[in-house]
Design a protein around this motif. Sequence first.
Motif, PDB file in Angstrom:
ATOM      1  N   VAL A 412      64.531  37.304  61.233  1.00  0.00           N
ATOM      2  CA  VAL A 412      65.410  36.466  60.512  1.00  0.00           C
ATOM      3  C   VAL A 412      66.727  36.556  60.296  1.00  0.00           C
ATOM      4  N   LEU A 413      67.472  35.752  61.022  1.00  0.00           N
ATOM      5  CA  LEU A 413      69.026  35.931  61.033  1.00  0.00           C
ATOM      6  C   LEU A 413      69.780  35.630  59.727  1.00  0.00           C
ATOM      7  N   ILE A 414      69.495  34.422  59.137  1.00  0.00           N
ATOM      8  CA  ILE A 414      69.870  33.748  58.025  1.00  0.00           C
ATOM      9  C   ILE A 414      69.082  32.595  57.523  1.00  0.00           C
ATOM     10  N   VAL A 415      69.325  32.429  56.131  1.00  0.00           N
ATOM     11  CA  VAL A 415      68.412  31.566  55.223  1.00  0.00           C
ATOM     12  C   VAL A 415      69.404  30.886  54.330  1.00  0.00           C
ATOM     13  N   ALA A 416      68.802  29.567  54.002  1.00  0.00           N
ATOM     14  CA  ALA A 416      69.734  28.696  52.978  1.00  0.00           C
ATOM     15  C   ALA A 416      68.356  28.188  52.029  1.00  0.00           C
ATOM     16  N   GLY A 417      68.268  28.691  50.920  1.00  0.00           N
ATOM     17  CA  GLY A 417      67.600  28.270  50.080  1.00  0.00           C
ATOM     18  C   GLY A 417      67.391  26.639  49.467  1.00  0.00           C
ATOM     19  N   GLY A 418      66.166  26.335  49.127  1.00  0.00           N
ATOM     20  CA  GLY A 418      66.119  24.799  48.928  1.00  0.00           C
ATOM     21  C   GLY A 418      66.068  24.778  47.464  1.00  0.00           C
ATOM     22  N   GLY A 419      66.469  23.493  46.824  1.00  0.00           N
ATOM     23  CA  GLY A 419      66.652  23.363  45.634  1.00  0.00           C
ATOM     24  C   GLY A 419      65.233  23.067  44.629  1.00  0.00           C
ATOM     25  N   GLY A 420      65.177  23.400  43.365  1.00  0.00           N
ATOM     26  CA  GLY A 420      63.673  23.057  42.760  1.00  0.00           C
ATOM     27  C   GLY A 420      63.562  21.851  42.169  1.00  0.00           C
ATOM     28  N   GLY A 421      62.392  21.189  42.294  1.00  0.00           N
ATOM     29  CA  GLY A 421      62.204  20.067  41.850  1.00  0.00           C
ATOM     30  C   GLY A 421      62.129  19.879  40.385  1.00  0.00           C
ATOM     31  N   VAL A 422      62.236  18.697  39.865  1.00  0.00           N
ATOM     32  CA  VAL A 422      62.270  18.407  38.296  1.00  0.00           C
ATOM     33  C   VAL A 422      61.607  16.975  38.357  1.00  0.00           C
ATOM     34  N   GLU A 423      60.585  17.176  37.430  1.00  0.00           N
ATOM     35  CA  GLU A 423      59.473  15.880  37.400  1.00  0.00           C
ATOM     36  C   GLU A 423      59.971  14.890  36.332  1.00  0.00           C
ATOM     37  N   TRP A 424      60.320  15.339  35.339  1.00  0.00           N
ATOM     38  CA  TRP A 424      60.947  14.303  34.130  1.00  0.00           C
ATOM     39  C   TRP A 424      62.193  14.135  33.860  1.00  0.00           C
ATOM     40  N   GLY A 425      62.792  15.140  33.388  1.00  0.00           N
ATOM     41  CA  GLY A 425      64.514  15.237  33.119  1.00  0.00           C
ATOM     42  C   GLY A 425      64.821  16.766  32.947  1.00  0.00           C
ATOM     43  N   GLY A 426      66.134  16.646  32.988  1.00  0.00           N
ATOM     44  CA  GLY A 426      66.855  18.023  33.148  1.00  0.00           C
ATOM     45  C   GLY A 426      67.207  18.139  34.424  1.00  0.00           C
ATOM     46  N   SER A 519      66.209  31.425  46.946  1.00  0.00           N
ATOM     47  CA  SER A 519      67.321  32.274  47.339  1.00  0.00           C
ATOM     48  C   SER A 519      67.592  32.291  48.820  1.00  0.00           C
ATOM     49  N   GLY A 520      69.011  32.472  49.060  1.00  0.00           N
ATOM     50  CA  GLY A 520      69.541  32.426  50.539  1.00  0.00           C
ATOM     51  C   GLY A 520      69.464  33.747  51.036  1.00  0.00           C
ATOM     52  N   HIS A 521      69.741  34.182  52.199  1.00  0.00           N
ATOM     53  CA  HIS A 521      69.748  35.470  52.672  1.00  0.00           C
ATOM     54  C   HIS A 521      70.670  35.583  54.018  1.00  0.00           C
ATOM     55  N   LEU A 522      71.231  36.574  54.297  1.00  0.00           N
ATOM     56  CA  LEU A 522      72.110  37.042  55.383  1.00  0.00           C
ATOM     57  C   LEU A 522      71.555  38.154  56.209  1.00  0.00           C
ATOM     58  N   GLY A 523      70.916  38.160  57.361  1.00  0.00           N
ATOM     59  CA  GLY A 523      70.431  39.054  58.051  1.00  0.00           C
ATOM     60  C   GLY A 523      71.547  40.249  58.480  1.00  0.00           C
ATOM     61  N   ALA A 524      70.826  41.601  58.794  1.00  0.00           N
ATOM     62  CA  ALA A 524      71.495  42.525  59.291  1.00  0.00           C
ATOM     63  C   ALA A 524      72.432  42.349  60.612  1.00  0.00           C
ATOM     64  N   SER A 525      71.911  41.462  61.487  1.00  0.00           N
ATOM     65  CA  SER A 525      72.469  41.190  62.944  1.00  0.00           C
ATOM     66  C   SER A 525      73.768  40.222  62.800  1.00  0.00           C
TER      67      SER A 525
END
Length: 552
Positions: A412-426, A519-525
């Motif tokens: 895996v070279l690189i990752v961008a994380g997704g946002g969390g869901g919110v069911e009612w409020g906040g 979370s995101g991630h940056l690979g060593a390559s």
Amino acid sequence: MSRKFDNNKCTDSLYSLYLLLIVCLCICSCTSENNIFDNDNTKLLNFSVSVPEWKNNDSSSDLNTRAMPVSGSSLDKASSFNLIADVYDGTKNYSTIIKDETVSYTNNMWKTVASHYWPGVATKTVSFYAYYPTSISSSITHTAGSAPSLSYTVQSDAANQIDIMTATGNKISGNTNSSTPLAFNHIFAAVKFAVGTNGLPSGTVKSITISGINNSGTYTFSSGWTLGSTTTSFTVSPSTVITGSAGANITSDAFTMMMIPQTFSNASVTLLYNNGTTFSTTISGAWNAGSSYTYNLSKTIVSSFGYTGSAQIFTAPYAGTYKLEVWGAAGGAGWADGIKAYGGYSYGNIKLNTGQLLYVFVGQYQDGPVSPSPFGCYNGGGLGQAPGGGATHIATTSRGELKNYASYQNEVLIVAGGGGGVEWGGNGGSGGGISGSSGKSEVSGQPVSASAPGGSQTSGGTSVAPDLSVWNGTNTLINASFGQGGCGYTSTSDYGAGGGGGWYGGGGTSYSGAAGGGSGHLGASLISGTTGMTNGICSDAGHATITYISAN
């Protein structure tokens, strides 16, 4: 000192006025003239010689073009030029009195090797033809009474091309005492290249080649060029290091091409980097003598990827450095007062060889509420009526969603994380960065709520449930893991909010909660010093771009 011109067996009287032919070189603009002689020397015939500036196509001055005669490497007092002069006897006969003689700066004046004099008779006129450099003498033909002509073939290697200038003074009265202007003009067009406004990949430019241009012709003094029938390729090899910034010169000065003026169409221009990367395009237009033409080269190579729900393949078209950019998807907002969390952004450069493959997996976004069945977004978005956003990642292999790389993390070279869901409020937790953000549940008038943490570089977020004392149901919680957001639900199939996908996913929640981001991630390559991650950037489905930025 006197000499008779007796070409028609006509002898002038001894008392006719003969003047020494000398040339005064004035290094200035095209219109400026200067005279080195004091007023009491006006009996001497003197040429006020002007040397032209190159002009850009918009008529502005271009002082830095190659062979601009303002330095020791060009036409100045350390140089010489040649002169041809014809005398007309006033009736019908012409004779050549100066034939390809060198004019040099001697004893504070420009003069021919031998001394020459004016006829001293008004009915006799003299025509002068000067040229620089003197090395072209063997290519010039001349018949008395006609303008000289130059047969010339431009060298294919720009380093061997020369700037040629000529000057003509026609039918000057034989008894003239005033300063006679002799204005040099460039007979070629100057062609050079720079980085255009849209930029170029950085690197070392090995060469630029123009093909399909006339390479030969005949130049007649005072009237211009007659083109030959052949075309060829011209190459300049500057070894210029460019950063890709707009406006930077690629070829200039010594690497400016000296081209025969002409009109052309569909000529090809090829840019070659040291690593073998080649870009080509076509140009059409017209080149005029004495004008400088700068071609601004731009090449932007960007591959873009949107959500498809499957692997997408990138094949590197060139060897060099590429910038990888990925955006994770946003988390879903279940009900009207829910505020969705944005996905993260990660970037970094990597070196690739021509034909090397990369695999791109783009995260899915699904707005809520998703009912009655729970829904999880592609590439790790956790199950929920408000599902977590999927991560976006790029890998060197094709194993499917990020969770499948748990035992192959080095691929895996690189990752961008997704946002969390919110069911009612906040707010759901934003994705990306070293750690995804925690969700924050704010449900007005609801008896229960739950907030879940985001994923980190080493572990997923813990999924959470509401206070069971006020909720009559059985909660099933699944914590987040590598590549997968967590979730929480009840036996009545009432799903809450899913955690965002990521290197490690964010924790999910059951009824009325707000989940954490992945979370995101940056690979060593990736190349050190070129990387970065940011939380909470993308408001919709994920996406990715791969940009060719350097031929190094």
